[in-house]
Design a protein around this motif. Structure first.
Motif, PDB file in Angstrom:
ATOM      1  N   VAL A  29      64.561 138.288  53.836  1.00  0.00           N
ATOM      2  CA  VAL A  29      63.328 137.902  54.520  1.00  0.00           C
ATOM      3  C   VAL A  29      62.157 138.355  53.654  1.00  0.00           C
ATOM      4  O   VAL A  29      62.020 139.539  53.342  1.00  0.00           O
ATOM      5  N   ALA A  30      61.332 137.391  53.253  1.00  0.00           N
ATOM      6  CA  ALA A  30      60.208 137.695  52.359  1.00  0.00           C
ATOM      7  C   ALA A  30      59.057 138.312  53.145  1.00  0.00           C
ATOM      8  O   ALA A  30      58.907 138.050  54.343  1.00  0.00           O
ATOM      9  N   PRO A  31      58.230 139.127  52.465  1.00  0.00           N
ATOM     10  CA  PRO A  31      57.074 139.713  53.143  1.00  0.00           C
ATOM     11  C   PRO A  31      56.199 138.609  53.752  1.00  0.00           C
ATOM     12  O   PRO A  31      55.932 137.602  53.110  1.00  0.00           O
ATOM     13  N   GLY A  32      55.818 138.790  55.007  1.00  0.00           N
ATOM     14  CA  GLY A  32      54.934 137.831  55.666  1.00  0.00           C
ATOM     15  C   GLY A  32      55.634 136.684  56.361  1.00  0.00           C
ATOM     16  O   GLY A  32      54.990 135.888  57.048  1.00  0.00           O
ATOM     17  N   GLU A  33      56.943 136.605  56.219  1.00  0.00           N
ATOM     18  CA  GLU A  33      57.659 135.512  56.881  1.00  0.00           C
ATOM     19  C   GLU A  33      57.755 135.743  58.386  1.00  0.00           C
ATOM     20  O   GLU A  33      57.763 136.880  58.858  1.00  0.00           O
ATOM     21  N   LEU A  34      57.888 134.611  59.119  1.00  0.00           N
ATOM     22  CA  LEU A  34      58.279 134.680  60.528  1.00  0.00           C
ATOM     23  C   LEU A  34      59.593 133.914  60.592  1.00  0.00           C
ATOM     24  O   LEU A  34      59.615 132.689  60.562  1.00  0.00           O
ATOM     25  N   LEU A  35      60.666 134.657  60.623  1.00  0.00           N
ATOM     26  CA  LEU A  35      62.000 134.062  60.583  1.00  0.00           C
ATOM     27  C   LEU A  35      62.599 134.027  61.977  1.00  0.00           C
ATOM     28  O   LEU A  35      62.558 135.026  62.702  1.00  0.00           O
ATOM     29  N   VAL A  36      63.153 132.884  62.342  1.00  0.00           N
ATOM     30  CA  VAL A  36      63.829 132.829  63.638  1.00  0.00           C
ATOM     31  C   VAL A  36      65.337 132.765  63.396  1.00  0.00           C
ATOM     32  O   VAL A  36      65.808 132.058  62.503  1.00  0.00           O
ATOM     33  N   LEU A  37      66.042 133.585  64.173  1.00  0.00           N
ATOM     34  CA  LEU A  37      67.500 133.672  64.058  1.00  0.00           C
ATOM     35  C   LEU A  37      68.101 132.995  65.286  1.00  0.00           C
ATOM     36  O   LEU A  37      67.918 133.456  66.412  1.00  0.00           O
ATOM     37  N   LEU A  38      68.784 131.872  65.038  1.00  0.00           N
ATOM     38  CA  LEU A  38      69.338 131.065  66.125  1.00  0.00           C
ATOM     39  C   LEU A  38      70.855 131.082  66.067  1.00  0.00           C
ATOM     40  O   LEU A  38      71.447 131.557  65.099  1.00  0.00           O
ATOM     41  N   ALA A 205      57.918 129.508  63.835  1.00  0.00           N
ATOM     42  CA  ALA A 205      58.574 130.147  62.688  1.00  0.00           C
ATOM     43  C   ALA A 205      58.304 129.395  61.395  1.00  0.00           C
ATOM     44  O   ALA A 205      58.007 128.199  61.406  1.00  0.00           O
ATOM     45  N   SER A 206      58.419 130.128  60.265  1.00  0.00           N
ATOM     46  CA  SER A 206      58.351 129.445  58.981  1.00  0.00           C
ATOM     47  C   SER A 206      59.757 129.031  58.554  1.00  0.00           C
ATOM     48  O   SER A 206      59.968 127.952  58.031  1.00  0.00           O
ATOM     49  N   ARG A 207      60.741 129.874  58.839  1.00  0.00           N
ATOM     50  CA  ARG A 207      62.094 129.590  58.384  1.00  0.00           C
ATOM     51  C   ARG A 207      63.079 129.934  59.491  1.00  0.00           C
ATOM     52  O   ARG A 207      62.791 130.764  60.350  1.00  0.00           O
ATOM     53  N   ALA A 208      64.227 129.271  59.456  1.00  0.00           N
ATOM     54  CA  ALA A 208      65.229 129.524  60.481  1.00  0.00           C
ATOM     55  C   ALA A 208      66.580 129.779  59.845  1.00  0.00           C
ATOM     56  O   ALA A 208      66.920 129.215  58.801  1.00  0.00           O
ATOM     57  N   VAL A 209      67.335 130.661  60.490  1.00  0.00           N
ATOM     58  CA  VAL A 209      68.706 130.936  60.078  1.00  0.00           C
ATOM     59  C   VAL A 209      69.581 130.709  61.301  1.00  0.00           C
ATOM     60  O   VAL A 209      69.250 131.155  62.394  1.00  0.00           O
ATOM     61  N   GLY A 214      79.400 134.966  63.484  1.00  0.00           N
ATOM     62  CA  GLY A 214      79.121 136.112  62.634  1.00  0.00           C
ATOM     63  C   GLY A 214      78.777 135.801  61.195  1.00  0.00           C
ATOM     64  O   GLY A 214      78.673 136.716  60.369  1.00  0.00           O
ATOM     65  N   ARG A 215      78.589 134.508  60.895  1.00  0.00           N
ATOM     66  CA  ARG A 215      78.228 134.136  59.519  1.00  0.00           C
ATOM     67  C   ARG A 215      77.033 133.198  59.536  1.00  0.00           C
ATOM     68  O   ARG A 215      76.855 132.442  60.487  1.00  0.00           O
ATOM     69  N   ILE A 216      76.259 133.214  58.446  1.00  0.00           N
ATOM     70  CA  ILE A 216      75.144 132.271  58.353  1.00  0.00           C
ATOM     71  C   ILE A 216      75.708 130.884  58.067  1.00  0.00           C
ATOM     72  O   ILE A 216      76.429 130.680  57.088  1.00  0.00           O
ATOM     73  N   ARG A 217      75.415 129.929  58.954  1.00  0.00           N
ATOM     74  CA  ARG A 217      75.945 128.582  58.807  1.00  0.00           C
ATOM     75  C   ARG A 217      74.909 127.648  58.208  1.00  0.00           C
ATOM     76  O   ARG A 217      75.223 126.651  57.589  1.00  0.00           O
ATOM     77  N   HIS A 218      73.645 127.969  58.420  1.00  0.00           N
ATOM     78  CA  HIS A 218      72.596 127.065  57.968  1.00  0.00           C
ATOM     79  C   HIS A 218      71.319 127.870  57.826  1.00  0.00           C
ATOM     80  O   HIS A 218      71.044 128.747  58.628  1.00  0.00           O
ATOM     81  N   GLU A 219      70.543 127.584  56.783  1.00  0.00           N
ATOM     82  CA  GLU A 219      69.195 128.140  56.766  1.00  0.00           C
ATOM     83  C   GLU A 219      68.250 127.181  56.089  1.00  0.00           C
ATOM     84  O   GLU A 219      68.644 126.401  55.227  1.00  0.00           O
ATOM     85  N   GLY A 220      67.018 127.194  56.532  1.00  0.00           N
ATOM     86  CA  GLY A 220      66.053 126.267  55.967  1.00  0.00           C
ATOM     87  C   GLY A 220      64.715 126.356  56.670  1.00  0.00           C
ATOM     88  O   GLY A 220      64.521 127.205  57.545  1.00  0.00           O
ATOM     89  N   ALA A 221      63.821 125.480  56.259  1.00  0.00           N
ATOM     90  CA  ALA A 221      62.483 125.469  56.845  1.00  0.00           C
ATOM     91  C   ALA A 221      62.588 125.157  58.339  1.00  0.00           C
ATOM     92  O   ALA A 221      63.361 124.295  58.752  1.00  0.00           O
ATOM     93  N   ALA A 222      61.802 125.881  59.125  1.00  0.00           N
ATOM     94  CA  ALA A 222      61.849 125.689  60.578  1.00  0.00           C
ATOM     95  C   ALA A 222      61.452 124.261  60.953  1.00  0.00           C
ATOM     96  O   ALA A 222      62.055 123.646  61.827  1.00  0.00           O
ATOM     97  N   ALA A 223      60.460 123.727  60.269  1.00  0.00           N
ATOM     98  CA  ALA A 223      59.969 122.382  60.592  1.00  0.00           C
ATOM     99  C   ALA A 223      61.070 121.344  60.402  1.00  0.00           C
ATOM    100  O   ALA A 223      61.219 120.425  61.208  1.00  0.00           O
ATOM    101  N   ALA A 224      61.878 121.502  59.348  1.00  0.00           N
ATOM    102  CA  ALA A 224      62.954 120.545  59.079  1.00  0.00           C
ATOM    103  C   ALA A 224      64.003 120.597  60.188  1.00  0.00           C
ATOM    104  O   ALA A 224      64.525 119.570  60.624  1.00  0.00           O
ATOM    105  N   LEU A 225      64.273 121.803  60.655  1.00  0.00           N
ATOM    106  CA  LEU A 225      65.294 121.976  61.699  1.00  0.00           C
ATOM    107  C   LEU A 225      64.816 121.417  63.035  1.00  0.00           C
ATOM    108  O   LEU A 225      65.605 120.869  63.812  1.00  0.00           O
TER     109      LEU A 225
END
Ligand SMILES: Nc1ncnc2c1ncn2[C@@H]1O[C@H](COP(=O)(O)OP(=O)(O)OP(=O)(O)O)[C@@H](O)[C@H]1O
Ligand SMILES: [Mg+2]
Length: 247
Positions: A29-38, A205-209, A214-225
């Protein structure tokens, strides 16, 4: 290169030694990000953030905050390292007043700073400042979340993690809580938000995971998701609801 605000490397964690729930998560997670974990129910979202916060045992891998390894830092000391965690439940002391809740949170600050920091929270959260002597347990759901967040922010942490702050709140109040989180993020705090409220969370959010089993299946820009009903349907079980919610 600037260090990540928060990073996990090969994180394996769970409640029993032989039963990993989080199964090797590399999250940056980069400084300043708003990451959503779904992710679907039971995916391990809460377990992941609790492992980062130090309240669930880490079996393997590591957690880094601003480049420092904090994997083995005790949960109650992580706030002093700059990591604030607002758990989903029991995130305030219901039988204490608003003021006592904030005083406890401020106790790790130098004495001379405490009153000033508490006042800053009263200015920021007008509902709390209106009557500091109220019992926290008497507050509305939205106000309780404000108090939980105020407790977390009192020491100016660079990173704030919240586990489903919208749970049990009405849509209007969810909107208020999310607007507050967006503002906190705009003020420079890196925010990691675990959410079931997919649409509302993706919209701030800016980005979503997406975590699955228990594993990351997808990550990318929140807008795209947000515009990808297939992903929503496959991994979040919300495809239909999302469509139905469209105005
Ligand atoms: N205290 C606990 N002890 C043992 N197992 C647990 C505990 N809490 C959760 N689990 C198990 O860990 C797995 C992941 O749960 P977790 O709460 O992390 O999922 P989640 O993604 O946060 O789900 P939800 O969307 O329902 O909040 C589930 O199989 C759950 O049964
Ligand atoms: Mg959870």
């Amino acid at each position: 290169m600037t260090a990540a605000a928060l990073e996990t490397r090969g994180l394996v964690a769970g409640y029993e030694p032989d039963l990993p729930i989080v199964r090797g998560v590399d999250l940056t997670v980069a400084p300043g990000e708003l990451l959503v974990l779904l992710g679907p129910n039971g995916a391990g979202k809460s377990t992941l953030v609790k492992a980062i916060a130090g309240v669930v045992p880490v079996h393997a891998g590591s957690v880094h905050l601003g480049g420092r390894d904090i994997t083995r830092v005790a949960a109650h000391r992580k706030i002093g390292e700059g990591l604030a965690f607002v758990p989903q439940t029991e995130n305030i002391f219901a039988r204490m007043t608003i003021h006592e809740n904030l005083q406890l949170a401020a106790a790790i600050l130098p004495k001379a700073l405490r009153a000033e920091k508490i006042d800053a929270m009263y200015r920021r959260f007008a509902d709390l400042g209106a009557k500091p002597s109220r019992l926290a347990g008497a507050l509305s759901g939205g106000q309780r979340q404000m108090l939980a967040v105020a407790r977390a922010l009192i020491v100016d942490p660079p990173v704030l993690i919240l586990d489903e702050p919208s749970a049990g709140l009405s849509p209007k109040i969810v909107g208020e809580v999310f607007a507050m989180l967006k503002e906190i993020n705009a003020g420079g705090v890196t925010v990691i938000l675990v959410e079931q409220n997919v649409k509302a969370a993706l919209s701030i959010a800016s980005r979503a995971v997406i975590l699955v089993e228990g594993r990351i299946r997808h990550e990318g820009a929140a807008a795209a998701l947000l515009g990808d009903p297939l992903v929503a349907k496959l991994y979040l079980g919300t495809g239909h609801t999302q469509t139905a919610e469209q105005p």
